[in-house]
Design an enzyme around this catalytic site. Structure first.
Site, PDB file in Angstrom:
ATOM      1  N   THR A  76       5.196 -47.482   4.156  1.00  0.00           N
ATOM      2  CA  THR A  76       4.277 -48.599   4.383  1.00  0.00           C
ATOM      3  C   THR A  76       4.846 -49.883   3.786  1.00  0.00           C
ATOM      4  O   THR A  76       4.868 -50.931   4.449  1.00  0.00           O
ATOM      5  CB  THR A  76       2.895 -48.271   3.769  1.00  0.00           C
ATOM      6  N   ASN A 155       4.947 -40.334  15.222  1.00  0.00           N
ATOM      7  CA  ASN A 155       4.402 -39.366  14.273  1.00  0.00           C
ATOM      8  C   ASN A 155       3.537 -38.291  14.931  1.00  0.00           C
ATOM      9  O   ASN A 155       3.466 -37.179  14.453  1.00  0.00           O
ATOM     10  CB  ASN A 155       3.615 -40.077  13.165  1.00  0.00           C
ATOM     11  N   GLN A 183       9.585 -41.034  10.556  1.00  0.00           N
ATOM     12  CA  GLN A 183       9.460 -39.665  11.066  1.00  0.00           C
ATOM     13  C   GLN A 183      10.792 -39.057  11.484  1.00  0.00           C
ATOM     14  O   GLN A 183      10.874 -37.857  11.712  1.00  0.00           O
ATOM     15  CB  GLN A 183       8.477 -39.632  12.250  1.00  0.00           C
ATOM     16  N   GLY A 204      10.277 -41.082   1.445  1.00  0.00           N
ATOM     17  CA  GLY A 204      10.724 -39.832   0.835  1.00  0.00           C
ATOM     18  C   GLY A 204       9.885 -38.617   1.193  1.00  0.00           C
ATOM     19  O   GLY A 204      10.430 -37.550   1.493  1.00  0.00           O
ATOM     20  N   THR A 241       9.521 -52.202 -12.013  1.00  0.00           N
ATOM     21  CA  THR A 241      10.391 -51.233 -12.699  1.00  0.00           C
ATOM     22  C   THR A 241      10.702 -50.064 -11.768  1.00  0.00           C
ATOM     23  O   THR A 241       9.801 -49.506 -11.140  1.00  0.00           O
ATOM     24  CB  THR A 241       9.685 -50.719 -13.980  1.00  0.00           C
ATOM     25  N   CYS A 330     -12.021 -37.630  13.326  1.00  0.00           N
ATOM     26  CA  CYS A 330     -13.471 -37.479  13.363  1.00  0.00           C
ATOM     27  C   CYS A 330     -14.100 -38.646  12.617  1.00  0.00           C
ATOM     28  O   CYS A 330     -13.975 -38.748  11.403  1.00  0.00           O
ATOM     29  CB  CYS A 330     -13.839 -36.158  12.699  1.00  0.00           C
TER      30      CYS A 330
END
Ligand code: PLP
Length: 395
Positions: A76, A155, A183, A204, A241, A330
């Site tokens: 993202t 995906n 993907q 990852g 960091t 849903c």
């Protein structure tokens, strides 16, 4: 009811288990070496060296140079960074081009730029097999976009887009070209070598490293305006960091993925996925595969079981410790067909009867057999209940 040890995980497009070798590589940086990689002492230098090794491992997986890899918190953030940077660097261009089936990490940012900053969007349609409508894509480029973003693999269906060719076509339009390859990583060979791709996102947790770490490939000739700013880490390209353990895990997962792909591991995974599909089709009537039969990821099966609701099937599979997901969501009790399957022109009925089964090289033959038997049995029961007037619904 199955026991925990009988868990069959067929949702590898949602996330993947961390591989033991990855965990082992990470452990020192979750325990003994807790140092900030920017420190001036030996412990920090060790952490910094581990990050450098990971950068080489990740770069090697996509045929990039280590200095072209920027570590992020995941897919993202990588997607958002590519968008924000492209828009910042091409302020006079007001058009963004994507496809109708991009991930929300892309589409939500596009929508926000449209709503808040008056950007125009062109979302290129796909055909009934999920493939990119190439004439429509070429037409979209005529608008002179700031950015083109096309995913490497979808995906839900696993359908592959011709990303390298699309990047080539985008070159003449003067746009930045980004691909969300989240993907695809570890499932098919992905190479940026000699390509016109400016940015590539990876995550990852989709290929056996932990959640919360990813990377953005930034072509050395492309300008990157940082999205997350702060302490000047990653050569001023991403502040914060460094997540040393996560980065080490991403590096190790990349190294393992590369070795496996070089040994033809994708063909083995495809054989398993095909066996799953073929068994379901043979043992049940009215089963249809979604998506292009060849141009798709080797691990993904998107299967419609006519006459049932996928949510009901998932509940029954969950009771048997089989994890899969639906081509529908849903929302407040009503089933909404998936946006991706709808974009392929699929009826709501077929979309809401679709289940996504995604295997990995860790899936065993025994697991596959158990899953096939449970799915066949559950679909038969659901169809019987339905003809008896009852419908199993998600709550
Ligand atoms: N892009 C695609 C195609 C994905 O499938 C996902 C995750 O589902 C993402 C982006 C987001 O990645 P992350 O979970 O690392 O933020």
């Amino acid at each position: 009811m199955a026991t925990d040890s009988e868990l069959v995980y067929l949702d590898n497009n949602a996330t993947t288990p961390i591989r033991p070798e990855v965990l082992e590589a990470m452990m020192p940086f979750l325990s003994r070496n807790f140092a900030n990689a920017s420190g001036a002492y030996r412990l920090s230098r060790e952490a910094r060296q581990a990050i450098d090794v990971a950068r080489e491992q990740v770069a090697a997986l996509i045929d990039a140079r280590p200095e072209e890899i920027v570590f992020t918190s995941g897919g993202t953030e990588s997607d958002n960074t590519a968008i924000a940077s492209s828009v910042f660097c091409q302020p006079d261009r007001r058009l963004l081009v994507g496809s109708e089936v991009e991930h929300p990490a892309i589409l939500s940012h596009f929508e926000q730029l449209k709503a808040d900053r008056d950007y125009q969007l062109t979302l290129v349609p796909v055909d009934e097999s999920g493939c990119l409508n190439e004439p429509a894509y070429e037409k979209a480029l005529e608008g002179g976009p700031a950015l083109v973003s096309l995913m490497w693999a979808n995906n839900e269906t696993g359908v592959l887009f011709p990303v390298r060719e699309a990047a080539e076509k985008a070159r003449a339009s003067g746009a930045f070209f980004h691909t969300d390859a989240v993907q695809a990583m570890g499932k098919v060979p992905v190479s940026v070598k000699d390509s016109e791709i400016h940015f590539l996102s990876m995550s990852g947790h989709k290929f056996h490293a932990p959640k919360g770490v990813g990377a953005l490939y930034v072509n050395r000739q492309a300008r990157l305006h940082p999205y997350v700013i702060g302490g000047g880490q990653e050569q001023d390209r991403r502040g914060g960091t460094e997540n040393v353990a996560g980065i080490v895990g991403l590096g190790k997962a990349s190294e393992l993925a590369r070795t496996e792909l070089e040994a033809g591991g994708d063909a083995k995974v495809a054989a398993m996925r095909d066996r799953l599909e073929e068994n379901l089709i043979r043992e049940l009537s009215d089963v249809e595969r979604n998506g292009h039969p060849e141009k798709r990821l080797p691990n993904t099966a998107s299967v419609a079981f006519k006459g049932i609701e996928a949510q009901g099937l998932l509940i029954m599979l969950d009771q048997e410790q089989i994890c899969a997901s639906a081509g529908s969501a849903c929302h407040t009790g009503s089933l909404q067909p998936s946006r991706i399957l709808s974009a392929m022109g699929m009826s709501a009925e077929r979309a809401t009867s679709t289940v996504r089964l995604s295997v990995s090289h860790l899936t065993t033959d025994e697991e596959l057999e158990r899953a096939i038997a449970c799915i066949v049995e559950s679909v038969k029961r659901l169809r019987k209940l339905r003809t008896g007037g009852q419908v199993v619904r998600a709550t």
